[in-house]
Write a protein that holds these residues in place. Sequence first.
Motif, short mmCIF file in Angstrom:
data_model
loop_
_atom_site.label_atom_id
_atom_site.label_comp_id
_atom_site.label_asym_id
_atom_site.label_seq_id
_atom_site.Cartn_x
_atom_site.Cartn_y
_atom_site.Cartn_z
N MET A 172 -0.81 21.03 -9.65
CA MET A 172 -1.01 19.84 -8.85
C MET A 172 -2.02 18.95 -9.56
SD MET A 172 -2.24 19.52 -4.90
CE MET A 172 -0.80 20.34 -4.27
N ASN A 173 -1.68 17.70 -9.73
CA ASN A 173 -2.54 16.76 -10.44
C ASN A 173 -3.37 15.96 -9.44
OD1 ASN A 173 -3.72 15.05 -12.25
ND2 ASN A 173 -1.88 13.87 -12.66
N LYS A 174 -4.59 16.40 -9.18
CA LYS A 174 -5.49 15.68 -8.25
C LYS A 174 -6.43 14.84 -9.08
CE LYS A 174 -4.87 17.85 -4.16
NZ LYS A 174 -5.07 17.51 -2.82
N ARG A 175 -6.57 13.57 -8.71
CA ARG A 175 -7.49 12.68 -9.40
C ARG A 175 -8.68 12.41 -8.51
NH1 ARG A 175 -2.93 8.59 -11.24
NH2 ARG A 175 -4.60 7.09 -11.40
N VAL A 176 -9.83 12.28 -9.12
CA VAL A 176 -11.05 12.03 -8.37
C VAL A 176 -11.54 10.63 -8.69
CG1 VAL A 176 -13.44 12.74 -8.02
CG2 VAL A 176 -11.68 14.46 -8.41
N PHE A 177 -11.75 9.85 -7.63
CA PHE A 177 -12.28 8.50 -7.77
C PHE A 177 -13.51 8.40 -6.90
CE2 PHE A 177 -7.61 7.98 -7.95
CZ PHE A 177 -7.49 7.52 -9.25
N SER A 178 -14.45 7.65 -7.34
CA SER A 178 -15.64 7.40 -6.55
C SER A 178 -16.07 5.97 -6.80
CB SER A 178 -16.76 8.37 -6.97
OG SER A 178 -17.92 8.11 -6.24
N ALA A 179 -16.45 5.27 -5.74
CA ALA A 179 -16.88 3.88 -5.90
C ALA A 179 -17.82 3.51 -4.77
CB ALA A 179 -15.68 2.95 -5.89
N GLU A 180 -18.78 2.69 -5.08
CA GLU A 180 -19.64 2.09 -4.08
C GLU A 180 -19.29 0.62 -4.06
OE1 GLU A 180 -24.36 1.37 -3.55
OE2 GLU A 180 -23.71 3.40 -4.07
N VAL A 181 -18.92 0.10 -2.89
CA VAL A 181 -18.44 -1.28 -2.81
C VAL A 181 -19.20 -2.07 -1.75
CG1 VAL A 181 -16.12 -0.66 -3.57
CG2 VAL A 181 -16.61 -0.78 -1.15
N LEU A 182 -19.24 -3.36 -1.96
CA LEU A 182 -19.77 -4.29 -0.98
C LEU A 182 -18.62 -4.65 -0.06
CD1 LEU A 182 -21.96 -6.26 0.05
CD2 LEU A 182 -21.07 -7.91 -1.58
N GLY A 183 -18.82 -4.55 1.25
CA GLY A 183 -17.76 -4.84 2.19
C GLY A 183 -18.13 -5.95 3.15
N ILE A 184 -17.12 -6.62 3.64
CA ILE A 184 -17.27 -7.67 4.64
C ILE A 184 -16.53 -7.22 5.89
CG2 ILE A 184 -16.67 -10.05 5.24
CD1 ILE A 184 -16.69 -10.63 2.20
N CYS A 185 -17.22 -7.24 7.02
CA CYS A 185 -16.56 -6.89 8.29
C CYS A 185 -15.56 -8.01 8.60
CB CYS A 185 -17.59 -6.75 9.39
SG CYS A 185 -16.85 -6.27 10.95
N ASP A 186 -14.29 -7.66 8.61
CA ASP A 186 -13.21 -8.63 8.79
C ASP A 186 -12.56 -8.42 10.15
OD1 ASP A 186 -11.09 -10.36 8.58
OD2 ASP A 186 -10.12 -9.32 6.92
N SER A 187 -12.94 -9.23 11.12
CA SER A 187 -12.39 -9.09 12.48
C SER A 187 -10.89 -9.40 12.52
CB SER A 187 -13.14 -9.97 13.46
OG SER A 187 -13.01 -11.33 13.09
N GLY A 188 -10.37 -10.06 11.51
CA GLY A 188 -8.94 -10.36 11.45
C GLY A 188 -8.12 -9.28 10.79
N ASN A 189 -8.78 -8.26 10.23
CA ASN A 189 -8.07 -7.17 9.57
C ASN A 189 -7.64 -6.16 10.63
OD1 ASN A 189 -7.17 -4.95 8.19
ND2 ASN A 189 -8.95 -4.74 6.87
N SER A 190 -6.39 -6.26 11.04
CA SER A 190 -5.84 -5.31 12.02
C SER A 190 -4.80 -4.41 11.36
CB SER A 190 -5.23 -6.07 13.20
OG SER A 190 -4.20 -6.92 12.75
N LEU A 191 -4.84 -4.32 10.04
CA LEU A 191 -3.89 -3.46 9.34
C LEU A 191 -4.09 -2.01 9.74
CD1 LEU A 191 -4.12 -4.88 5.71
CD2 LEU A 191 -2.23 -5.15 7.32
N ALA A 192 -2.98 -1.29 9.87
CA ALA A 192 -3.03 0.12 10.21
C ALA A 192 -1.87 0.84 9.54
CB ALA A 192 -2.95 0.32 11.72
N ASP A 193 -2.10 2.10 9.21
CA ASP A 193 -1.04 2.94 8.68
C ASP A 193 -0.05 3.16 9.82
OD1 ASP A 193 0.57 4.93 7.57
OD2 ASP A 193 -0.93 6.51 7.81
#
Length: 107
Positions: free
Chosen positions: A1-22
């Motif tokens: 099984m090929n598992k990749r590891v990613f790590s990131a620290e990001v600046l985020g903006i609280c987006d009240s219009g972001n209603s995206l969902a899986d």
Amino acid sequence: MNKRVFSAEVLGICDSGNSLADPISGRPVFVLGAKRHSEFAQAANVPIPMRTAAGESLLFGLKPKKLLINGCPVEAILAVGAKLDAALVPAVLAVDAARPQRSANLP
């Protein structure tokens, strides 16, 4: 099984219009900028339908093993958007992250 590891620290903006969902799990979608986080885009395989003023489209996301917002664990899908300099954080995640005693899991 090929598992990749990613790590990131990001600046985020609280987006009240972001209603995206899986559509399967109902988890909110945390959108990263493609300019700085293309490694996530290559690993993304969860289709996320979206609709904007410009029309309908698909983003692809992934379920991270661990996602922290201000040090608080949250359950969300990471997706990569095109022309973003900062991450778009759904308001539901920002509210839950501000209150660590509450669960960030959606019903």
